[in-house]
Design a protein around this motif. Structure first.
Motif, PDB file in Angstrom:
ATOM      1  N   HIS A  45      -0.493 -14.127   2.694  1.00 22.10           N
ATOM      2  CA  HIS A  45       0.485 -13.035   2.624  1.00 22.10           C
ATOM      3  C   HIS A  45       0.830 -12.507   4.022  1.00 22.10           C
ATOM      4  O   HIS A  45       1.086 -11.303   4.187  1.00 22.10           O
ATOM      5  N   HIS A  46       0.806 -13.417   4.995  1.00 24.23           N
ATOM      6  CA  HIS A  46       1.283 -13.112   6.354  1.00 24.23           C
ATOM      7  C   HIS A  46       0.532 -11.938   6.997  1.00 24.23           C
ATOM      8  O   HIS A  46       1.124 -11.045   7.609  1.00 24.23           O
ATOM      9  N   LYS A  47      -0.787 -11.948   6.813  1.00 18.43           N
ATOM     10  CA  LYS A  47      -1.705 -11.013   7.460  1.00 18.43           C
ATOM     11  C   LYS A  47      -1.513  -9.560   7.024  1.00 18.43           C
ATOM     12  O   LYS A  47      -1.851  -8.632   7.758  1.00 18.43           O
ATOM     13  N   ARG A  48      -0.989  -9.344   5.841  1.00 17.41           N
ATOM     14  CA  ARG A  48      -0.925  -7.989   5.302  1.00 17.41           C
ATOM     15  C   ARG A  48      -2.331  -7.542   4.899  1.00 17.41           C
ATOM     16  O   ARG A  48      -3.156  -8.339   4.446  1.00 17.41           O
ATOM     17  N   HIS A  49      -2.608  -6.263   5.034  1.00 17.24           N
ATOM     18  CA  HIS A  49      -3.924  -5.749   4.658  1.00 17.24           C
ATOM     19  C   HIS A  49      -4.031  -5.721   3.138  1.00 17.24           C
ATOM     20  O   HIS A  49      -3.092  -5.306   2.446  1.00 17.24           O
ATOM     21  N   PRO A  50      -5.162  -6.156   2.568  1.00 12.85           N
ATOM     22  CA  PRO A  50      -5.305  -6.160   1.104  1.00 12.85           C
ATOM     23  C   PRO A  50      -5.071  -4.797   0.459  1.00 12.85           C
ATOM     24  O   PRO A  50      -4.641  -4.730  -0.694  1.00 12.85           O
ATOM     25  N   GLU A  52      -2.798  -2.858   1.025  1.00  9.31           N
ATOM     26  CA  GLU A  52      -1.361  -2.687   0.827  1.00  9.31           C
ATOM     27  C   GLU A  52      -0.821  -3.591  -0.282  1.00  9.31           C
ATOM     28  O   GLU A  52       0.373  -3.570  -0.574  1.00  9.31           O
ATOM     29  N   MET A  53      -1.696  -4.399  -0.859  1.00 17.81           N
ATOM     30  CA  MET A  53      -1.260  -5.364  -1.870  1.00 17.81           C
ATOM     31  C   MET A  53      -1.902  -5.059  -3.212  1.00 17.81           C
ATOM     32  O   MET A  53      -2.799  -4.219  -3.317  1.00 17.81           O
ATOM     33  N   GLY A  54      -1.449  -5.771  -4.244  1.00 17.51           N
ATOM     34  CA  GLY A  54      -1.971  -5.506  -5.574  1.00 17.51           C
ATOM     35  C   GLY A  54      -1.889  -6.707  -6.487  1.00 17.51           C
ATOM     36  O   GLY A  54      -2.000  -7.860  -6.040  1.00 17.51           O
ATOM     37  N   ALA A  55      -1.648  -6.446  -7.769  1.00 17.03           N
ATOM     38  CA  ALA A  55      -1.692  -7.486  -8.789  1.00 17.03           C
ATOM     39  C   ALA A  55      -0.723  -8.621  -8.509  1.00 17.03           C
ATOM     40  O   ALA A  55      -1.054  -9.796  -8.689  1.00 17.03           O
ATOM     41  N   THR A  56       0.480  -8.267  -8.054  1.00 15.79           N
ATOM     42  CA  THR A  56       1.499  -9.296  -7.824  1.00 15.79           C
ATOM     43  C   THR A  56       1.046 -10.293  -6.773  1.00 15.79           C
ATOM     44  O   THR A  56       1.174 -11.512  -6.943  1.00 15.79           O
ATOM     45  N   GLU A  57       0.477  -9.783  -5.668  1.00 15.35           N
ATOM     46  CA  GLU A  57       0.054 -10.655  -4.578  1.00 15.35           C
ATOM     47  C   GLU A  57      -1.161 -11.500  -4.966  1.00 15.35           C
ATOM     48  O   GLU A  57      -1.265 -12.671  -4.604  1.00 15.35           O
ATOM     49  N   VAL A  58      -2.083 -10.897  -5.717  1.00 16.17           N
ATOM     50  CA  VAL A  58      -3.264 -11.654  -6.145  1.00 16.17           C
ATOM     51  C   VAL A  58      -2.850 -12.771  -7.095  1.00 16.17           C
ATOM     52  O   VAL A  58      -3.285 -13.925  -6.963  1.00 16.17           O
TER      53      VAL A  58
END
Length: 327
Positions: A45-50, A52-58
């Motif tokens: 995910h291009h070095k985004r911090h986890p 800042e992410m959620g279900a969609t990214e996982v």
């Protein structure tokens, strides 16, 4: 002001993962796997911090593993477990949605099993410590790391048994000690004792112990009974503590030896140390031993796991008579 200026920065995220894993006393293998999956997730995910992410990214990452990387179901499930650990244990985020992410179903595969003749030909291609280790895995049904992690105190010659400590699922069990391996194991003990004596003279005889035991019995690490039965010929640095000590033999050593022996013996089946465990179980059932006995020797929690070897017995081969043979 100065205190705030001099305060140490918080650990990086992957270091926080490592610290949490060690606090929970997970194995170093789990640590390596979980840190690696967290790193892959972040890079994907291009070095985004986890945070800042959620279900969609996982879900996108796990789908990528299955659809584009074609990983096995067990690999995808390990990745999911690692991300679950990252969010719950490190970031302190409760993720009910992560439990709903579809877990890949592991296909049920029949194990690769060697015939007694094939086992014999492989063993004839080995010698020394590699022969002894391969014979021990086939003769006891132990997993590779269970055999390599055997301690001196866990071999009971008089009772003809081996105590397997902290096996899969953290369970202990007892398995059989083959009569044909008593003398070779005694010779192996003598070689290990010689290395231990040398380490004692060099003041580096402390062997690795699980954290709880190391704290409760600090003197045990130097005692003879706690030494590995199959010590490495060289000392190495503990990646967690930096302590230089002698560990057990590396698993790749036996994996390469068995693969090479099978190739020289002309066996086309894929051969690994675990195939010897499968063969141990199948050959015991063929000899008429009760499936519950085999279950206990293998350390299976459920008899249904052991039942897969009955499929190997009953399908093909001598299990059924082909109608072609009746005409």
């Amino acid at each position: 002001m100065n205190d705030a200026h001099n305060a140490a920065p918080p650990p990086r995220l992957l270091d926080q993962v490592r610290l949490r894993i060690r606090a929970l006393h997970y194995s170093i293998r789990t640590e390596g796997a979980y840190v690696d999956w967290a790193r892959r997730f972040i890079l994907y995910h291009h070095k985004r911090h986890p945070a800042e992410m959620g279900a969609t990214e996982v879900a996108a990452f796990l789908s990528h593993l299955a659809a584009e990387r074609n990983v096995a179901a067990s690999t995808q499930n390990q990745a999911k477990a690692a991300l679950l650990f990252l969010y719950r244990e490190v970031l302190g985020v409760q993720l009910p949605w992560l439990d709903e992410v579809i877990t890949a179903k592991r296909p049920r595969r029949l194990p690769v099993v060697l015939t007694p003749h094939e086992v014999r030909t492989i063993l004839l291609e080995l010698d020394g410590t590699m022969w002894l280790l391969a014979s021990l895995l086939y003769g006891t049904g132990m997993r590779l790391l269970e055999g390599l992690r055997l301690r001196v105190k866990d071999v009971e010659f008089e009772r003809r048994e081996i105590v397997v400590r902290d096996g899969k699922g953290g369970k202990d069990r007892v398995t059989v000690l083959p009569e044909n391996l008593i003398r070779p194991l005694q010779d192996q003990l003598a070689q290990a004792r010689s290395l231990h004596t040398k380490d004692m003279a060099d003041d580096c005889a402390d062997v690795w112990l699980p954290d709880a035991l190391a704290l409760k019995y600090p003197a045990a690490a130097r005692s003879w009974g706690w030494q590995f039965l199959f010590p490495s010929p060289v000392r190495s640095t503990d990646p967690r503590t930096g302590v230089i000590r002698r560990h057990h033999l590396h698993e790749y050593t036996l994996q390469r030896a068995i693969a090479g022996a099978a190739r020289r013996a002309g066996i086309v089946k894929p051969c690994s140390p675990h195939v010897l465990r499968h063969s141990f179980a199948t050959h015991l059932l063929q000899a008429g031993y009760d499936i519950r006995t085999v279950q206990e020797l293998l350390g299976h929690a459920e008899v249904s796991t052991t039942m897969i070897y009955t499929h190997v017995l009953n399908k093909g081969g001598r299990g059924i008579r082909s109608p072609l043979d009746s005409i």
